[in-house]
Write an enzyme that holds these catalytic residues in place. Sequence first.
Site, PDB file in Angstrom:
ATOM      1  N   GLU A 114       0.836  -1.339  -0.308  1.00  0.00           N
ATOM      2  CA  GLU A 114      -0.135  -0.065   0.034  1.00  0.00           C
ATOM      3  C   GLU A 114       0.874   1.206  -0.373  1.00  0.00           C
ATOM      4  O   GLU A 114       0.417   2.522  -0.510  1.00  0.00           O
ATOM      5  CB  GLU A 114      -1.062  -0.620   1.097  1.00  0.00           C
ATOM      6  CG  GLU A 114      -2.013  -0.981   1.094  1.00  0.00           C
ATOM      7  CD  GLU A 114      -2.864  -1.555   2.377  1.00  0.00           C
ATOM      8  OE1 GLU A 114      -4.023  -1.681   1.878  1.00  0.00           O
ATOM      9  OE2 GLU A 114      -2.020  -1.098   3.337  1.00  0.00           O
ATOM     10  N   GLU A 135      -4.093  -9.782   3.400  1.00  0.00           N
ATOM     11  CA  GLU A 135      -5.015  -9.098   5.058  1.00  0.00           C
ATOM     12  C   GLU A 135      -6.552 -10.573   4.787  1.00  0.00           C
ATOM     13  O   GLU A 135      -6.483 -11.036   5.907  1.00  0.00           O
ATOM     14  CB  GLU A 135      -5.238  -8.250   4.712  1.00  0.00           C
ATOM     15  CG  GLU A 135      -5.298  -6.508   5.399  1.00  0.00           C
ATOM     16  CD  GLU A 135      -4.147  -6.452   3.626  1.00  0.00           C
ATOM     17  OE1 GLU A 135      -2.714  -5.644   4.323  1.00  0.00           O
ATOM     18  OE2 GLU A 135      -4.548  -6.583   2.760  1.00  0.00           O
TER      19      GLU A 135
END
Length: 280
Positions: A114, A135
């Site tokens: 990210e 995740e």
Amino acid sequence: MNDAPILLTHTSPQVATITFTNPPVNLVVGAIPRRLHGIVEELADDEQLQVLVFESDVPDFFLNHFDLAHLDDFPQPKDPGGPQLWTDISLQLTKAPYITVGKIRGRTRGGGNELALALDLRYASLEKAFFGQPEVGTAVVPGGGGTERLPRLVGRDRALEAVLTSVDYDAATAERWGWVTRALPDAELDEFVDGIVARLAAFDHTALATAKRMVNRAALPPDEDLVTAYAEFIATTNLPGYLARAAAAALTPEQALQAEYNLGEVLGTAALRRASAGGQ
């Protein structure tokens, strides 16, 4: 953990480099957002800086996912009610007047991916770079902008595949999808990136900053979406699905290290094993 998980060096008034150095696998621990946020705020006052390069000196890992086992050590927002530091870092980098360039070798996952997505230009080693958002495979959701930035680069369906399956993607696929700017043979990566950096450093500062700001108007997700994403990530770390998996994930240090090399495969195998055993 290395006492200095991030190093900042200046090669000229126009060029600086941030090096991630948190062996053995460059996990994002609390010290990294603290130090990185401080660097970004420091550089905000640097009127000469034109290019900021990000790289790693940890073999096989550029920047990895959050260390969820020590999430309590992550810093709180600088201002009450403001964005979390990890979100604020990405917002400041995307809006900074200097150009950010990632020289990516190794696994780049979760929060590390990210952060890479928040950079202006991403150049990856064909042989050594891998990307992923793991995740969901651990029963949480991305919180650092993966669900906001990735769809704008690769499209909704590919972003859904990456986020929902939690698999690792090689650099050739990442380039083909638009996840990275270019993927180059590892032997050519340094020279190519150095050439791009030198070219940008030689251009007019105001023209670079203005052009970046104009492209940002068309390409960036709303700030509030990034703030919301981090809150949703934190919420999932308190839900039964994640807590049960965290309690069951008892690995030796050597097992944990080996898992990081093939995390996408490890997460998928573990999920299928739980499903066949009647678990969730």
